[in-house]
Design a protein around this motif. Structure first.
Motif, PDB file in Angstrom:
ATOM      1  N   LEU A 108       0.828  -1.115   0.112  1.00 41.73           N
ATOM      2  CA  LEU A 108      -0.014   0.104   0.088  1.00 41.73           C
ATOM      3  C   LEU A 108       0.910   1.150  -0.007  1.00 41.73           C
ATOM      4  CD1 LEU A 108      -2.518  -1.287   2.599  1.00 41.73           C
ATOM      5  CD2 LEU A 108      -3.070  -1.004   0.341  1.00 41.73           C
ATOM      6  N   SER A 109       0.499   2.487  -0.542  1.00 43.56           N
ATOM      7  CA  SER A 109       1.308   3.342  -0.724  1.00 43.56           C
ATOM      8  C   SER A 109       1.051   4.580   0.821  1.00 43.56           C
ATOM      9  CB  SER A 109       0.736   4.535  -1.642  1.00 43.56           C
ATOM     10  OG  SER A 109       1.170   5.495  -1.639  1.00 43.56           O
ATOM     11  N   GLU A 110       2.219   4.903   0.980  1.00 42.20           N
ATOM     12  CA  GLU A 110       2.522   5.807   2.001  1.00 42.20           C
ATOM     13  C   GLU A 110       2.161   7.464   1.655  1.00 42.20           C
ATOM     14  OE1 GLU A 110       5.860   4.616   4.891  1.00 42.20           O
ATOM     15  OE2 GLU A 110       6.577   4.173   2.748  1.00 42.20           O
ATOM     16  N   SER A 111       2.000   7.678   0.368  1.00 41.62           N
ATOM     17  CA  SER A 111       1.853   8.812  -0.186  1.00 41.62           C
ATOM     18  C   SER A 111       0.394   9.359   0.206  1.00 41.62           C
ATOM     19  CB  SER A 111       2.051   8.807  -1.612  1.00 41.62           C
ATOM     20  OG  SER A 111       3.456   8.790  -1.792  1.00 41.62           O
ATOM     21  N   GLY A 112       0.342  10.689   0.077  1.00 37.04           N
ATOM     22  CA  GLY A 112      -0.977  11.471   0.364  1.00 37.04           C
ATOM     23  C   GLY A 112      -1.825  11.111  -1.176  1.00 37.04           C
ATOM     24  N   ALA A 113      -1.042  11.444  -2.136  1.00 41.89           N
ATOM     25  CA  ALA A 113      -1.542  11.627  -3.625  1.00 41.89           C
ATOM     26  C   ALA A 113      -0.641  11.052  -4.611  1.00 41.89           C
ATOM     27  CB  ALA A 113      -2.173  13.048  -3.598  1.00 41.89           C
ATOM     28  N   PHE A 114      -1.347  10.777  -5.947  1.00 43.10           N
ATOM     29  CA  PHE A 114      -0.411  10.420  -6.802  1.00 43.10           C
ATOM     30  C   PHE A 114      -0.767  11.531  -7.656  1.00 43.10           C
ATOM     31  CE2 PHE A 114       0.738   5.700  -6.693  1.00 43.10           C
ATOM     32  CZ  PHE A 114       0.766   5.500  -5.444  1.00 43.10           C
ATOM     33  N   GLU A 115       0.490  12.008  -8.493  1.00 44.91           N
ATOM     34  CA  GLU A 115       0.410  13.277  -9.463  1.00 44.91           C
ATOM     35  C   GLU A 115       0.049  12.648 -10.883  1.00 44.91           C
ATOM     36  OE1 GLU A 115       3.164  16.794 -11.190  1.00 44.91           O
ATOM     37  OE2 GLU A 115       3.840  15.568  -9.576  1.00 44.91           O
ATOM     38  N   THR A 116      -0.748  13.258 -11.459  1.00 51.85           N
ATOM     39  CA  THR A 116      -1.135  13.167 -12.895  1.00 51.85           C
ATOM     40  C   THR A 116      -0.950  14.135 -13.680  1.00 51.85           C
ATOM     41  OG1 THR A 116      -3.707  13.328 -13.150  1.00 51.85           O
ATOM     42  CG2 THR A 116      -2.840  11.343 -11.876  1.00 51.85           C
ATOM     43  N   PRO A 117      -1.174  14.109 -14.984  1.00 51.90           N
ATOM     44  CA  PRO A 117      -1.405  15.312 -15.836  1.00 51.90           C
ATOM     45  C   PRO A 117      -2.300  16.319 -15.749  1.00 51.90           C
ATOM     46  CG  PRO A 117      -0.736  13.361 -17.344  1.00 51.90           C
ATOM     47  CD  PRO A 117      -1.225  12.889 -15.947  1.00 51.90           C
ATOM     48  N   PHE A 118      -3.618  15.662 -14.985  1.00 46.90           N
ATOM     49  CA  PHE A 118      -4.815  16.381 -14.660  1.00 46.90           C
ATOM     50  C   PHE A 118      -4.907  16.603 -13.297  1.00 46.90           C
ATOM     51  CE2 PHE A 118      -5.893  13.158 -18.082  1.00 46.90           C
ATOM     52  CZ  PHE A 118      -5.620  14.040 -19.237  1.00 46.90           C
ATOM     53  N   GLY A 119      -3.783  16.700 -12.602  1.00 55.58           N
ATOM     54  CA  GLY A 119      -4.009  17.034 -11.017  1.00 55.58           C
ATOM     55  C   GLY A 119      -3.536  15.767 -10.167  1.00 55.58           C
ATOM     56  N   TYR A 120      -3.761  15.952  -8.951  1.00 56.01           N
ATOM     57  CA  TYR A 120      -3.678  14.755  -7.878  1.00 56.01           C
ATOM     58  C   TYR A 120      -4.692  13.974  -7.684  1.00 56.01           C
ATOM     59  CZ  TYR A 120       0.268  18.021  -6.603  1.00 56.01           C
ATOM     60  OH  TYR A 120       1.424  18.626  -6.561  1.00 56.01           O
ATOM     61  N   LEU A 121      -4.535  12.554  -7.507  1.00 53.89           N
ATOM     62  CA  LEU A 121      -5.240  11.756  -7.219  1.00 53.89           C
ATOM     63  C   LEU A 121      -4.990  11.495  -5.640  1.00 53.89           C
ATOM     64  CD1 LEU A 121      -5.668   9.368 -10.139  1.00 53.89           C
ATOM     65  CD2 LEU A 121      -7.457  10.339  -8.904  1.00 53.89           C
ATOM     66  N   PRO A 122      -6.053  11.778  -4.673  1.00 57.45           N
ATOM     67  CA  PRO A 122      -5.719  11.567  -3.410  1.00 57.45           C
ATOM     68  C   PRO A 122      -5.960  10.097  -3.009  1.00 57.45           C
ATOM     69  CG  PRO A 122      -7.926  12.398  -3.586  1.00 57.45           C
ATOM     70  CD  PRO A 122      -7.332  12.581  -4.839  1.00 57.45           C
ATOM     71  N   VAL A 123      -4.788   9.443  -2.259  1.00 55.36           N
ATOM     72  CA  VAL A 123      -5.151   8.198  -1.719  1.00 55.36           C
ATOM     73  C   VAL A 123      -6.201   8.038  -0.644  1.00 55.36           C
ATOM     74  CG1 VAL A 123      -3.675   6.491  -0.432  1.00 55.36           C
ATOM     75  CG2 VAL A 123      -2.732   7.581  -2.255  1.00 55.36           C
ATOM     76  N   ASP A 124      -6.935   7.034  -0.607  1.00 56.03           N
ATOM     77  CA  ASP A 124      -8.072   6.905   0.196  1.00 56.03           C
ATOM     78  C   ASP A 124      -7.368   6.143   1.558  1.00 56.03           C
ATOM     79  OD1 ASP A 124     -10.320   6.077   1.896  1.00 56.03           O
ATOM     80  OD2 ASP A 124     -11.359   5.984   0.067  1.00 56.03           O
ATOM     81  N   ARG A 125      -7.022   6.870   2.624  1.00 57.08           N
ATOM     82  CA  ARG A 125      -6.205   6.332   3.568  1.00 57.08           C
ATOM     83  C   ARG A 125      -7.062   5.640   4.585  1.00 57.08           C
ATOM     84  NH1 ARG A 125      -2.623  11.715   4.877  1.00 57.08           N
ATOM     85  NH2 ARG A 125      -0.679  11.059   3.757  1.00 57.08           N
ATOM     86  N   LYS A 126      -8.206   5.796   4.762  1.00 57.81           N
ATOM     87  CA  LYS A 126      -9.382   4.849   5.440  1.00 57.81           C
ATOM     88  C   LYS A 126      -9.431   3.599   5.293  1.00 57.81           C
ATOM     89  CE  LYS A 126     -14.264   4.759   6.959  1.00 57.81           C
ATOM     90  NZ  LYS A 126     -15.428   5.368   6.828  1.00 57.81           N
ATOM     91  N   TYR A 127      -9.489   3.467   3.718  1.00 62.05           N
ATOM     92  CA  TYR A 127      -9.539   2.132   3.497  1.00 62.05           C
ATOM     93  C   TYR A 127      -8.464   1.361   2.927  1.00 62.05           C
ATOM     94  CZ  TYR A 127     -14.654   3.076   3.471  1.00 62.05           C
ATOM     95  OH  TYR A 127     -15.901   3.444   3.892  1.00 62.05           O
ATOM     96  N   SER A 128      -7.260   2.067   2.837  1.00 60.92           N
ATOM     97  CA  SER A 128      -6.060   1.485   2.719  1.00 60.92           C
ATOM     98  C   SER A 128      -5.735   1.078   4.136  1.00 60.92           C
ATOM     99  CB  SER A 128      -4.799   2.696   2.338  1.00 60.92           C
ATOM    100  OG  SER A 128      -5.073   3.111   1.079  1.00 60.92           O
ATOM    101  N   ARG A 129      -5.953   1.539   5.487  1.00 64.67           N
ATOM    102  CA  ARG A 129      -5.610   1.188   6.580  1.00 64.67           C
ATOM    103  C   ARG A 129      -6.698  -0.256   6.969  1.00 64.67           C
ATOM    104  NH1 ARG A 129      -5.416   6.873   7.977  1.00 64.67           N
ATOM    105  NH2 ARG A 129      -7.688   6.926   8.637  1.00 64.67           N
ATOM    106  N   ALA A 130      -7.993  -0.104   6.299  1.00 66.04           N
ATOM    107  CA  ALA A 130      -8.806  -0.824   6.610  1.00 66.04           C
ATOM    108  C   ALA A 130      -8.286  -2.432   5.971  1.00 66.04           C
ATOM    109  CB  ALA A 130     -10.121  -0.885   6.179  1.00 66.04           C
ATOM    110  N   LEU A 131      -7.575  -2.310   4.663  1.00 64.19           N
ATOM    111  CA  LEU A 131      -7.284  -3.486   3.992  1.00 64.19           C
ATOM    112  C   LEU A 131      -5.759  -3.942   5.029  1.00 64.19           C
ATOM    113  CD1 LEU A 131      -7.006  -2.204   0.409  1.00 64.19           C
ATOM    114  CD2 LEU A 131      -8.198  -4.342   1.498  1.00 64.19           C
ATOM    115  N   ALA A 132      -4.860  -2.873   5.527  1.00 62.51           N
ATOM    116  CA  ALA A 132      -3.866  -3.322   6.324  1.00 62.51           C
ATOM    117  C   ALA A 132      -4.216  -4.191   7.457  1.00 62.51           C
ATOM    118  CB  ALA A 132      -3.030  -2.145   6.446  1.00 62.51           C
ATOM    119  N   SER A 133      -5.300  -3.650   7.967  1.00 66.01           N
ATOM    120  CA  SER A 133      -5.764  -4.381   9.317  1.00 66.01           C
ATOM    121  C   SER A 133      -6.162  -5.895   9.018  1.00 66.01           C
ATOM    122  CB  SER A 133      -6.926  -3.547   9.971  1.00 66.01           C
ATOM    123  OG  SER A 133      -6.271  -2.277  10.362  1.00 66.01           O
ATOM    124  N   SER A 134      -6.748  -6.115   7.813  1.00 60.02           N
ATOM    125  CA  SER A 134      -7.503  -7.250   7.455  1.00 60.02           C
ATOM    126  C   SER A 134      -6.666  -8.343   7.024  1.00 60.02           C
ATOM    127  CB  SER A 134      -8.233  -7.125   6.098  1.00 60.02           C
ATOM    128  OG  SER A 134      -7.445  -6.887   5.151  1.00 60.02           O
TER     129      SER A 134
END
Length: 291
Positions: A108-134
């Motif tokens: 899983l990513s530790e970044s807050g967002a991924f950069e694209t030509p059209f701007g940033y895509l924020p990482v959904d930390r809530k559900y990333s943490r849910a996956l990590a806990s599962s």
């Protein structure tokens, strides 16, 4: 959170922009429009499988995959909707493979967002943490993400089609059966209650073989197994190397999750697209959708 706020967070910067796809917004938008992508217009697939080759080779195929889901773009309330809004896609779960040597795991990513030509895509930390806990297989580790292109190639299409979505990027290192099953369990546990607002994107080239005949057979066999949603047979094919799809273990995890029950897989790209790599291998690209 506004885009300027991401300056204070870790940003995953592109490594393939200008090489695999245009890095300038106007050129990237023109390319996507040439593939027939129109924001808010298209199908409502629950999951798509799209290739991760350079756009000049596989971009049109990836565009057809995203067109199969683009109709799920969130629509806000209007007088014509009686004040109701279409929930659309709030999060995109991106499943990709790590090329080359890697340690085993789900990253899983530790970044807050991924950069694209059209701007940033924020990482959904809530559900990333849910996956990590599962599952103990998950690890927050940006190192694999910083150098890998399998998800990056598709991020501009995500941002273009679903500009307000969040992403959950997952990379798989190695692919033994326990890892595939662990990811399947985690996807089911976390996302089964959230299917109406979740899109799954599997980054996958359908085959990669030294000779064209075997490459085509592998691609067609992969499509057949995915269409039949035969998880055990797909695992066997991976073990026996009777398929060579780069990303097939991630697709197997999605099938094994049971989240595609009641959905029909369709090949939305038309005929398979053939390309070659720097080693002289034949690669087949296709776009699949679970509808």
């Amino acid at each position: 959170m506004g885009e300027t706020a991401y300056i204070r967070e870790r940003i995953r910067s592109p490594v393939a922009g200008g090489w695999f796809y245009p890095e300038e917004p106007a050129a990237a938008a023109a390319a996507l429009q040439s593939y027939g992508l129109i924001r808010g217009i298209g199908g409502k697939a629950q999951a798509i499988l799209a290739p991760h080759g350079a756009w000049d080779l596989s971009g049109a195929v990836a565009g057809r995959a995203f067109r199969a889901a683009a109709g799920r773009e969130r629509k806000w309330p209007s007088v014509h909707s009686g004040g109701q809004h279409d929930q659309g896609v709030s999060r995109v779960v991106l499943l990709g493979t790590i090329h080359g040597d890697s340690e085993e795991g789900l990253f899983l990513s530790e970044s807050g967002a991924f950069e694209t030509p059209f701007g940033y895509l924020p990482v959904d930390r809530k559900y990333s943490r849910a996956l990590a806990s599962s599952s103990p297989f998950f690890e927050f580790n940006d190192i694999p993400h910083l150098r890998e292109h399998s998800l990056e190639i598709l991020l501009p299409l995500v941002k273009y089609c679903f500009p307000s979505t969040r992403i959950i990027p997952i990379l798989m290192g190695l692919s033994r059966p326990a890892l595939i099953s662990g990811l399947a369990w985690a996807l089911q546990t976390v996302f089964e209650p959230l299917l109406e607002s979740t899109l799954f994107v599997v980054s996958c080239n359908l085959s990669n073989c030294p000779d064209e005949e075997t490459a085509r057979f592998h691609a067609e066999e992969c499509i057949r197994l995915l269409g039949e949603k035969d998880f055990p047979a797909l695992i066997t094919a991976l073990k026996e190397k009777s398929i060579s799809a780069c990303g097939a273990p991630l697709a197997a995890s999605l099938l094994g999750s049971g989240l595609m029950e009641g959905k029909t897989m369709k090949q939305v790209s038309g005929p398979l697209t053939k390309a070659g790599d720097e080693k002289g291998n034949t690669i087949y690209y296709g776009a699949l959708a679970f509808i």
